[in-house]
Design a protein around this motif. Sequence first.
Motif, PDB file in Angstrom:
ATOM      1  N   LYS A  56      -5.047  -4.954  -8.756  1.00 29.36           N
ATOM      2  CA  LYS A  56      -5.490  -3.587  -9.030  1.00 29.36           C
ATOM      3  C   LYS A  56      -4.568  -2.623  -8.283  1.00 29.36           C
ATOM      4  N   HIS A  57      -4.153  -3.040  -7.100  1.00 25.27           N
ATOM      5  CA  HIS A  57      -3.174  -2.283  -6.332  1.00 25.27           C
ATOM      6  C   HIS A  57      -2.653  -3.197  -5.224  1.00 25.27           C
ATOM      7  N   ASN A  58      -1.486  -2.882  -4.693  1.00 26.90           N
ATOM      8  CA  ASN A  58      -1.036  -3.611  -3.510  1.00 26.90           C
ATOM      9  C   ASN A  58      -0.310  -2.681  -2.552  1.00 26.90           C
ATOM     10  N   ASP A 111      -6.454   8.106   1.828  1.00 27.25           N
ATOM     11  CA  ASP A 111      -5.240   8.631   1.221  1.00 27.25           C
ATOM     12  C   ASP A 111      -5.007   8.025  -0.169  1.00 27.25           C
ATOM     13  N   LEU A 112      -5.994   8.173  -1.027  1.00 24.03           N
ATOM     14  CA  LEU A 112      -5.872   7.690  -2.401  1.00 24.03           C
ATOM     15  C   LEU A 112      -6.135   8.854  -3.366  1.00 24.03           C
ATOM     16  N   PRO A 113      -5.212   9.818  -3.401  1.00 22.99           N
ATOM     17  CA  PRO A 113      -5.483  11.025  -4.200  1.00 22.99           C
ATOM     18  C   PRO A 113      -5.606  10.739  -5.696  1.00 22.99           C
ATOM     19  N   GLY A 114      -5.059   9.614  -6.160  1.00 24.70           N
ATOM     20  CA  GLY A 114      -5.100   9.320  -7.595  1.00 24.70           C
ATOM     21  C   GLY A 114      -6.253   8.414  -7.990  1.00 24.70           C
ATOM     22  N   TYR A 115      -7.146   8.102  -7.051  1.00 26.11           N
ATOM     23  CA  TYR A 115      -8.208   7.138  -7.338  1.00 26.11           C
ATOM     24  C   TYR A 115      -9.566   7.808  -7.254  1.00 26.11           C
ATOM     25  N   ARG A 116     -10.222   7.915  -8.411  1.00 24.98           N
ATOM     26  CA  ARG A 116     -11.526   8.577  -8.456  1.00 24.98           C
ATOM     27  C   ARG A 116     -12.512   7.702  -9.219  1.00 24.98           C
ATOM     28  N   ARG A 147       4.731  15.419  -1.055  1.00 24.20           N
ATOM     29  CA  ARG A 147       3.808  14.301  -1.186  1.00 24.20           C
ATOM     30  C   ARG A 147       3.759  13.771  -2.626  1.00 24.20           C
ATOM     31  N   ARG A 160       5.102  -4.208 -19.469  1.00 26.73           N
ATOM     32  CA  ARG A 160       4.049  -5.222 -19.574  1.00 26.73           C
ATOM     33  C   ARG A 160       3.192  -5.017 -20.820  1.00 26.73           C
ATOM     34  N   ARG A 186       6.141   0.736 -10.613  1.00 29.71           N
ATOM     35  CA  ARG A 186       4.801   0.473 -11.165  1.00 29.71           C
ATOM     36  C   ARG A 186       4.665   1.060 -12.567  1.00 29.71           C
ATOM     37  N   VAL A 225      -3.111   3.365  -9.255  1.00 29.94           N
ATOM     38  CA  VAL A 225      -3.724   4.080  -8.132  1.00 29.94           C
ATOM     39  C   VAL A 225      -2.851   5.249  -7.676  1.00 29.94           C
ATOM     40  N   ASN A 226      -1.532   5.125  -7.781  1.00 31.84           N
ATOM     41  CA  ASN A 226      -0.635   6.185  -7.326  1.00 31.84           C
ATOM     42  C   ASN A 226      -0.490   7.344  -8.312  1.00 31.84           C
ATOM     43  N   VAL A 227      -1.065   7.191  -9.498  1.00 27.07           N
ATOM     44  CA  VAL A 227      -0.992   8.267 -10.490  1.00 27.07           C
ATOM     45  C   VAL A 227      -2.134   9.254 -10.240  1.00 27.07           C
ATOM     46  N   VAL A 228      -1.776  10.508  -9.991  1.00 25.71           N
ATOM     47  CA  VAL A 228      -2.775  11.501  -9.601  1.00 25.71           C
ATOM     48  C   VAL A 228      -3.305  12.266 -10.815  1.00 25.71           C
ATOM     49  N   LEU A 281     -10.788  -0.160  -2.902  1.00 27.74           N
ATOM     50  CA  LEU A 281     -10.241  -0.365  -4.243  1.00 27.74           C
ATOM     51  C   LEU A 281     -10.795  -1.642  -4.879  1.00 27.74           C
ATOM     52  N   ARG A 337     -13.763  -0.539 -11.573  1.00 27.63           N
ATOM     53  CA  ARG A 337     -13.646  -1.899 -12.091  1.00 27.63           C
ATOM     54  C   ARG A 337     -13.055  -2.749 -10.972  1.00 27.63           C
ATOM     55  N   MET A 343       2.579  -6.984  -8.833  1.00 31.47           N
ATOM     56  CA  MET A 343       2.330  -5.615  -9.310  1.00 31.47           C
ATOM     57  C   MET A 343       1.455  -5.582 -10.571  1.00 31.47           C
ATOM     58  N   GLU A 353       2.047  10.005  -6.603  1.00 40.50           N
ATOM     59  CA  GLU A 353       2.334  10.037  -5.172  1.00 40.50           C
ATOM     60  C   GLU A 353       3.798   9.682  -4.966  1.00 40.50           C
ATOM     61  N   ASP A 395     -14.220   1.128 -17.269  1.00 38.13           N
ATOM     62  CA  ASP A 395     -12.769   1.306 -17.409  1.00 38.13           C
ATOM     63  C   ASP A 395     -12.481   1.917 -18.777  1.00 38.13           C
ATOM     64  N   LYS A 396     -12.042   3.180 -18.783  1.00 39.56           N
ATOM     65  CA  LYS A 396     -11.891   3.842 -20.077  1.00 39.56           C
ATOM     66  C   LYS A 396     -10.730   3.272 -20.887  1.00 39.56           C
TER      67      LYS A 396
END
Lengths: 174, 571
Positions: free
Chosen positions: B125-127, B180-185, A58, A40, A33, A84-87, B146, B151, B121, A25, B305-306
């Motif tokens: 898990k997210h912020n 609006d979380l296109p990367g979260y499935r 986007r 890390r 991140r 989460v931002n990685v699509v 989230l 997980r 960060m 995104e 969590d893979k």
Amino acid sequence: MSPEPYLGDTTRTPIRHHILSVLVENKPGVLARIAGLFARRGFNIYSLAVAPAESHARFSRVTIVVDAESAPLEQIVGQLDKLVNVVAITDLAPRDALERELLIASVPVDDDNRLTVLDTITHGGASIVDVGATSVTVMLAGTPDACDELERSLEKFSDVELHRTGRVALPRLG
Amino acid sequence: MQLTGAQALIKSLEQEGVDTIFGLPGGAILPVYDPLLDSTIRHILVRHEQGAGHMAEGYALATGRPGVAMVTSGPGATNIVTPIGNAHMDSTPLVVITGQVATAAIGTDAFQECDITGITMGITKHNFLVQSAQEIPRAVAAAFHLATTGRPGPVLIDVPKDVTQSMMDWWYPATVEEYDLPGYRPDLELDNGAVERAVALINESERPLLYVGGGTLKSNATHELLAFAERTGMPVVTTLMARGSFPDSHEQHLGMPGMHGMYTAVTAIQKSDLLISLGARFDDRVTGKISAFAPEAKIIHVDIDKAEFNKVRQADVAIQSNVASALVALDAARATPRNLDVWWKTINAWRDQYPLVYDEPESEGPLRPQHVIEAIAATAAPGTIVASGVGQHQMWASQHWKFDEPRTWINSGGAGTMGFGVPAAIGAKVGRPDRTVWCIDGDGCFQMTAQELVTARSEGIPIKVAILNNAYLGMVRQWQEMFYEERYSEVYLSADLPDYVKWAEAMGCVGLRARTVKEMHEVIEQANAINDVPVVIDFRTDASEKVFPMVASGASNDDIMVHPSQRGASR
């Protein structure tokens, strides 16, 4: 636009390198991140290129060349995928990838070396994009190997200022 | 409907069904505290922001619902970093709201400014840093989504002061698409091929073992686990994070594995030919020396969590799934190991030879910490929730308390956060007011967060705290005794300074003390009779008491040290 120069051979790219094409995104802090995750977890980034992806404002595409010896690729991909931002993540093995990189360099010239410089540039497949009184700026858009080759051949001149973009990649067709 | 960002934030929390916020106000979060006065949400005013975070964790661990904490910017935010990190290590669902300086002031080193999204960060898990009031509902809805799916984990929402003060048109996302979380499935389809391969491994196993981790509790899989274990007859071990997911009273339960695990649990892992890992992550405190861990075992690794697969130990079959669904699928396929009689005979021989033991209590004291825990457990109401800090007392509590119900054991596993116990117990009691909540604490831990007993008293949260006071940072002392030739460096705390009884009384709690076995039984009885205010008991325990069994750091599980009274016997 210069003609495609020396095509190199991407199979010579060390096998321990892997290319991750990561769709993210386009939001503030996303690059931090990714970079933070790599730091890390002790994964090494070899090169990094970021730009808006396709026509979507986007999303951005991040091309990361990773040192797969610093950590198993499965771990790198797995952890990256949790952001989460990685699509989407495409993992390209070097032999399956078409890689390109841009190199630009300013080379000081004087009457003594002018011919050698021009020779080197021509032989390396680079083209001149700017000419000043005491130096020329050259560019090469080509394979990472071609850029490596040109970089090595420019080492014989002093005070060369050289920048490389880091590579971008797409899967080979067919 | 026009609302301020602050009103929208509180209304969004109400939409998510939040009934309690643990927090402490300050400049940047001030606007949000005003509409809180008109909300049905209960706010627990803590004395230190770390307390708010651990209370939210205790609440989440006891109820299964996300814990919510709210603090101000700068030091308010940094003070809650430890609980966020703790929740991240233990996959505890948490939503933390931090105030931030106004957007125009961000990056100017403004008063009480800090980059809390940057700081957290790696431990969230997210912020989110919310940029406009209109975005608040989406940020809150996404944060809860989230925190509680996939997980679970902590999510932080950083809200600048001008954002909470400006106006917005009220809306609330109705569907996941609007988050609006296109990367979260997080929704996974079970890989039937993997299940089939797992069934094949189970069917040919002769010494299988269910290695049960915290993910089993997260996915509420206790019924599925019991059904699968009983049908297949396999032995079960439950990790520190999974205590209570399988009844300790069940004959198939071998107890906790790991550095201070039961001899039988540790050794059964080592000798097994198939480990079925259910929501566990092969933590170093369980595996010991990894190259020597369960050398003959094939691995079936079930995790949502893979990234956990092949991180520590290569899996023969990896099933990406929540534990409950995976167990249902394995059970439906009638996975059945071979005859386990020989395996059980071996296991039962270990059990007989190396039960959990400790030295005989001395009636005149000092008290044996294990005896104190067993005495409290013996008189505790059914379903009592136990929280603990980190150290020897935590290991003894996990070993000697018998857990028969999920979500009755609240502790800090991965992070090992001293001072977790008291605030976590308070949070657990808020979430489960019907339950008795005991905090089994150490004197070192107690001193880190004891001020939250003022919160407990003023908010009417009657927890009971048992301080196993051995006057030392006991676990460090144990390592110095065993591995540093008894050279005790900076571990002595004193049993009398502070005076825990007076301290408890000053905080509005009942303070009690016990030095002898007789006093021990008396004060426990007194504490059990008090249900309106918090009780603190100073149990004077033996400083030389050590936690056994023990696998030394970096050693193989095969080199487990049993209690001195059991040594010399042949294995």
